[in-house]
Design a protein around this motif. Structure first.
Motif, PDB file in Angstrom:
ATOM      1  N   ASP A   8       3.283   6.407   5.245  1.00 21.32           N
ATOM      2  CA  ASP A   8       2.124   5.637   5.686  1.00 21.32           C
ATOM      3  C   ASP A   8       2.433   4.148   5.488  1.00 21.32           C
ATOM      4  O   ASP A   8       3.390   3.801   4.784  1.00 21.32           O
ATOM      5  CB  ASP A   8       0.911   6.066   4.846  1.00 21.32           C
ATOM      6  CG  ASP A   8      -0.389   5.393   5.246  1.00 21.32           C
ATOM      7  OD1 ASP A   8      -0.532   4.990   6.426  1.00 21.32           O
ATOM      8  OD2 ASP A   8      -1.271   5.274   4.379  1.00 21.32           O
ATOM      9  N   GLY A  11      -1.786   0.550   2.267  1.00 22.37           N
ATOM     10  CA  GLY A  11      -1.985   1.138   0.949  1.00 22.37           C
ATOM     11  C   GLY A  11      -0.715   1.717   0.350  1.00 22.37           C
ATOM     12  O   GLY A  11      -0.708   2.138  -0.800  1.00 22.37           O
ATOM     13  N   THR A  63       1.209   7.106  10.191  1.00 22.03           N
ATOM     14  CA  THR A  63       0.321   5.989   9.880  1.00 22.03           C
ATOM     15  C   THR A  63      -0.592   5.693  11.061  1.00 22.03           C
ATOM     16  O   THR A  63      -0.219   5.937  12.213  1.00 22.03           O
ATOM     17  CB  THR A  63       1.154   4.727   9.528  1.00 22.03           C
ATOM     18  OG1 THR A  63       0.282   3.609   9.401  1.00 22.03           O
ATOM     19  CG2 THR A  63       2.220   4.441  10.575  1.00 22.03           C
ATOM     20  N   TRP A  98      -8.127  16.282   9.014  1.00 17.36           N
ATOM     21  CA  TRP A  98      -7.502  14.968   9.029  1.00 17.36           C
ATOM     22  C   TRP A  98      -6.354  15.002  10.025  1.00 17.36           C
ATOM     23  O   TRP A  98      -5.474  15.862   9.953  1.00 17.36           O
ATOM     24  CB  TRP A  98      -7.004  14.691   7.611  1.00 17.36           C
ATOM     25  CG  TRP A  98      -6.478  13.336   7.321  1.00 17.36           C
ATOM     26  CD1 TRP A  98      -6.790  12.155   7.935  1.00 17.36           C
ATOM     27  CD2 TRP A  98      -5.555  13.003   6.288  1.00 17.36           C
ATOM     28  NE1 TRP A  98      -6.115  11.116   7.347  1.00 17.36           N
ATOM     29  CE2 TRP A  98      -5.349  11.612   6.324  1.00 17.36           C
ATOM     30  CE3 TRP A  98      -4.876  13.752   5.322  1.00 17.36           C
ATOM     31  CZ2 TRP A  98      -4.497  10.944   5.460  1.00 17.36           C
ATOM     32  CZ3 TRP A  98      -4.040  13.087   4.452  1.00 17.36           C
ATOM     33  CH2 TRP A  98      -3.855  11.702   4.518  1.00 17.36           C
ATOM     34  N   ASP A 120       1.202   8.818   1.127  1.00 16.02           N
ATOM     35  CA  ASP A 120       0.002   8.274   1.762  1.00 16.02           C
ATOM     36  C   ASP A 120      -1.026   8.004   0.672  1.00 16.02           C
ATOM     37  O   ASP A 120      -1.274   8.879  -0.166  1.00 16.02           O
ATOM     38  CB  ASP A 120      -0.560   9.267   2.789  1.00 16.02           C
ATOM     39  CG  ASP A 120      -1.582   8.637   3.714  1.00 16.02           C
ATOM     40  OD1 ASP A 120      -2.625   8.160   3.206  1.00 16.02           O
ATOM     41  OD2 ASP A 120      -1.357   8.626   4.933  1.00 16.02           O
ATOM     42  N   ASP A 121      -1.621   6.822   0.676  1.00 17.14           N
ATOM     43  CA  ASP A 121      -2.591   6.472  -0.363  1.00 17.14           C
ATOM     44  C   ASP A 121      -3.862   7.312  -0.282  1.00 17.14           C
ATOM     45  O   ASP A 121      -4.643   7.350  -1.223  1.00 17.14           O
ATOM     46  CB  ASP A 121      -2.948   4.984  -0.293  1.00 17.14           C
ATOM     47  CG  ASP A 121      -3.613   4.595   1.007  1.00 17.14           C
ATOM     48  OD1 ASP A 121      -3.026   4.858   2.083  1.00 17.14           O
ATOM     49  OD2 ASP A 121      -4.720   4.029   0.963  1.00 17.14           O
ATOM     50  N   GLN A 122      -4.074   8.025   0.800  1.00 19.69           N
ATOM     51  CA  GLN A 122      -5.279   8.817   1.008  1.00 19.69           C
ATOM     52  C   GLN A 122      -5.158  10.240   0.447  1.00 19.69           C
ATOM     53  O   GLN A 122      -6.143  10.964   0.351  1.00 19.69           O
ATOM     54  CB  GLN A 122      -5.543   8.857   2.520  1.00 19.69           C
ATOM     55  CG  GLN A 122      -6.937   9.159   2.972  1.00 19.69           C
ATOM     56  CD  GLN A 122      -8.025   8.314   2.346  1.00 19.69           C
ATOM     57  OE1 GLN A 122      -7.867   7.116   2.083  1.00 19.69           O
ATOM     58  NE2 GLN A 122      -9.137   8.942   2.081  1.00 19.69           N
ATOM     59  N   TYR A 125      -7.520  12.019  -1.958  1.00 25.32           N
ATOM     60  CA  TYR A 125      -8.884  12.241  -1.479  1.00 25.32           C
ATOM     61  C   TYR A 125      -8.967  13.304  -0.387  1.00 25.32           C
ATOM     62  O   TYR A 125     -10.035  13.530   0.165  1.00 25.32           O
ATOM     63  CB  TYR A 125      -9.474  10.917  -0.966  1.00 25.32           C
ATOM     64  CG  TYR A 125      -9.293   9.811  -1.964  1.00 25.32           C
ATOM     65  CD1 TYR A 125     -10.098   9.724  -3.092  1.00 25.32           C
ATOM     66  CD2 TYR A 125      -8.273   8.876  -1.808  1.00 25.32           C
ATOM     67  CE1 TYR A 125      -9.900   8.723  -4.037  1.00 25.32           C
ATOM     68  CE2 TYR A 125      -8.069   7.868  -2.743  1.00 25.32           C
ATOM     69  CZ  TYR A 125      -8.893   7.807  -3.855  1.00 25.32           C
ATOM     70  OH  TYR A 125      -8.687   6.821  -4.782  1.00 25.32           O
ATOM     71  N   GLU A 126      -7.856  13.916  -0.065  1.00 23.90           N
ATOM     72  CA  GLU A 126      -7.810  14.889   1.031  1.00 23.90           C
ATOM     73  C   GLU A 126      -7.531  16.292   0.476  1.00 23.90           C
ATOM     74  O   GLU A 126      -6.386  16.715   0.362  1.00 23.90           O
ATOM     75  CB  GLU A 126      -6.734  14.486   2.048  1.00 23.90           C
ATOM     76  CG  GLU A 126      -7.024  13.175   2.762  1.00 23.90           C
ATOM     77  CD  GLU A 126      -8.194  13.273   3.734  1.00 23.90           C
ATOM     78  OE1 GLU A 126      -8.558  14.397   4.147  1.00 23.90           O
ATOM     79  OE2 GLU A 126      -8.744  12.211   4.075  1.00 23.90           O
ATOM     80  N   SER A 144       0.608   9.718  -3.779  1.00 21.19           N
ATOM     81  CA  SER A 144      -0.592   9.006  -3.345  1.00 21.19           C
ATOM     82  C   SER A 144      -0.711   7.695  -4.132  1.00 21.19           C
ATOM     83  O   SER A 144      -1.363   7.648  -5.174  1.00 21.19           O
ATOM     84  CB  SER A 144      -1.837   9.883  -3.560  1.00 21.19           C
ATOM     85  OG  SER A 144      -2.977   9.298  -2.971  1.00 21.19           O
ATOM     86  N   PRO A 147      -4.077   2.231  -3.548  1.00 17.32           N
ATOM     87  CA  PRO A 147      -4.089   1.430  -2.317  1.00 17.32           C
ATOM     88  C   PRO A 147      -4.013  -0.085  -2.522  1.00 17.32           C
ATOM     89  O   PRO A 147      -3.616  -0.801  -1.614  1.00 17.32           O
ATOM     90  CB  PRO A 147      -5.399   1.824  -1.640  1.00 17.32           C
ATOM     91  CG  PRO A 147      -6.200   2.535  -2.666  1.00 17.32           C
ATOM     92  CD  PRO A 147      -5.273   3.049  -3.699  1.00 17.32           C
TER      93      PRO A 147
END
Length: 163
Positions: A8, A11, A63, A98, A120-122, A125-126, A144, A147
């Motif tokens: 990504d 972040g 990304t 997602w 990925d910084d997300q 949360y996934e 992760s 961010p």
């Protein structure tokens, strides 16, 4: 060894609202990526360039920048990722899933890597992505980053150790 690294931008390479010094101990560098200014750690870019030359490693953009990552970001920050494949949303993510998870799953099935790293910084949360990763097991490393700090030296060391 057939290994994929899914990367990504926001972040991860370019933190949100970067202030102070980088995790690498240097000041943030700022570059104009054509559409906006981005902050990044020069040492991270150098380390990713070195990592991307590792035999058997396939680096892949995953990304929301999509094609803009190789076209604008890479020349702006000196990242040698212009030739990396780009996974695009292409209508994915309709419904509750997602789009990045769907794109990665398609690519994972098509390329059948022995091992893979997804940064990925997300990811924290996934829940669906983490659940899928747990099914894949030790073949997949999830990173992760925070961010506002981006990919840290310790996280990149974990990638090296995994590979």
């Amino acid at each position: 060894m057939n290994v994929s690294l899914y990367l990504d931008v926001d972040g991860v390479i370019c933190p949100f609202g970067a202030t102070g010094t980088t995790d690498w101990g240097s000041r943030w560098q700022i570059s104009d990526a054509g559409l906006l200014e981005v902050a990044y750690a020069g040492e991270l870019v150098d380390s990713l360039n070195t990592l991307s030359r590792r035999p058997g490693l396939r680096c892949v953009w995953l990304t929301s920048w999509e094609e803009m990552a190789p076209e604008y970001l890479c020349p702006a920050i000196g990242l040698a990722g212009q030739e990396w494949p780009v996974l695009a949303s292409d209508g994915l993510g309709s419904g509750e899933s997602w789009w990045k998870l769907q794109a990665l799953q398609r690519d994972f099935e098509a390329s059948a890597p022995d091992r893979a790293v997804w940064i990925d910084d997300q990811l924290d949360y996934e829940a669906e992505a983490r659940a899928w990763a747990s099914i894949i097991g030790t073949r997949l490393l999830l990173i992760s980053p925070h961010p506002r700090r981006g990919l840290s030296r310790a996280e990149l060391d974990a990638v090296h150790a995994f590979l």
